[in-house]
Design an enzyme around this catalytic site. Sequence first.
Site, PDB file in Angstrom:
ATOM      1  N   SER A   1       2.721 -33.937 102.839  1.00 28.45           N
ATOM      2  CA  SER A   1       1.962 -32.735 102.514  1.00 28.45           C
ATOM      3  C   SER A   1       1.238 -32.240 103.755  1.00 28.45           C
ATOM      4  O   SER A   1       0.801 -33.034 104.593  1.00 28.45           O
ATOM      5  CB  SER A   1       0.947 -33.048 101.407  1.00 28.45           C
ATOM      6  OG  SER A   1       0.001 -32.005 101.277  1.00 28.45           O
TER       7      SER A   1
ATOM      8  N   ARG B   1      43.014  -2.677  89.913  1.00 26.50           N
ATOM      9  CA  ARG B   1      42.122  -3.171  90.964  1.00 26.50           C
ATOM     10  C   ARG B   1      40.726  -2.672  90.617  1.00 26.50           C
ATOM     11  O   ARG B   1      40.535  -1.486  90.365  1.00 26.50           O
ATOM     12  CB  ARG B   1      42.544  -2.639  92.348  1.00 26.50           C
ATOM     13  CG  ARG B   1      43.930  -3.084  92.826  1.00 26.50           C
ATOM     14  CD  ARG B   1      43.907  -4.444  93.496  1.00 26.50           C
ATOM     15  NE  ARG B   1      42.933  -4.488  94.575  1.00 26.50           N
ATOM     16  CZ  ARG B   1      43.078  -3.873  95.759  1.00 26.50           C
ATOM     17  NH1 ARG B   1      44.168  -3.165  96.012  1.00 26.50           N
ATOM     18  NH2 ARG B   1      42.142  -3.967  96.673  1.00 26.50           N
TER      19      ARG B   1
END
Length: 456
Positions: free
Chosen positions: A287, A326
């Site tokens: 930490s 497509r």
Amino acid sequence: MSPSSSSSESLSAPYDGLLGSLPGDALVDAAIGDAALVSAMLRVEATMASAQAATGLIPQSSADVIATVVADAHYDVRELGRAAVAAGNPVVPLASWLTRDVRARDASAAAHVHFGTTSQDILDTALMLIARDAVAVILDRLDACSGLLVSLAREHARALMTGRSLGQIAAPITFGLKAVGWLGGVDAARDRLEAASSRFAVQLGGPVGTRVAWGAHAPRLAASVASALGLADAPPWHTERSRIVDLASALGQVVAALGTIATDVILLSQNEIGELSESPSAGRGSSSAMPHKRNPIGSILVRSATLQSPGLVSTLLAAAVHDNERAAGAWHAEWTPLRELLHLAGGAGAEMSGVLSGLVVHADTMRENVTGRGSVMFAESVARALMRHVDRAEAQSIVADASVVATSSGRSLRDVLEDSPASGHLSAEDLDAAFDPTDHIDAAARLVEQTLGART
């Protein structure tokens, strides 16, 4: 800098920045990065030309020139990305640059670059190639996790611990049984991912999926390209996106299976539980403000992947609805989330294999949490013993009342029961039997043995 095959700029990957490796796997990220994708697209172009020459569609000399240019190409990925904006995909400028550089060597060969193919043929096939390479690494990571889980399950098959249901103390289990549960999820995810990868196929259809430019040579051409690239041969799948859906779902399942382990490790590493902890590597999980903290950072990173992946899977499922021959937009929507899912699955696999290889199991604390403050988890055993003397409702009521007193007072459930109506029905020997964890340990250990035996 203008795009050129002699560009000195390196091809970048999207996952090597400040936050790109949180989580990440260097091997997976290299396989799916921009450099790898450009290389795969060029490989598809060269392979197509070679196969077309072999079937007599183009001269062999043209295929040779195309292969030489591809081998020498070092296109600037940033320039390619900017050029892709005008066409909506990177294949159009890539084919243009490749044609330009082939023309510089042989004008006649330039006519045979990208012959009969469409952008989706090249990009879909290239994505299959990089996905295959990434998935191979992810499967290796999952195999490593499975092996580590088997070892943990065997070693701790009889290690008594608290079973928890809906976030509450429930009944005794063993840590080996928990590890077997994790193992089942990892094995299932691995099998599903392997099955999805078996469908990776070449995309070869031409502009609208008819293969018209190649005529009667098309079946042989597709088979040749697929064989050369190590992909499955398949009819054109421009709008049939089940391969992408299968892969996305499998990757989501991989991350979820690993996230289940990570979530348990995070919860069981809490100071007030203290049953597991990640390897105390120097600086790992530290930490910036609290020197005493050692965060389970590997599991935290896996959990972060778990929270990100469902949205990506959802996007790819939504994008699977393609229009006409497509798609307008749906195809384009697949590219980023697919690579991001591969990235997250790779990172989760790498982090979890590290977590499991260094996982510290605090077996004494596990046992103490059962026999000490967790004694209320034997309530179900006591209720079963009482049911031999009173009806079920009364037995449940007696034990429930005693459990409330034990929890609120800090006394053991055994002590409270001795001062409750239960004492009129259960002897000291009866209570000894009800609070003996041996039956729970034996039951869990049998399941561990059965599961591991069936697996081999």
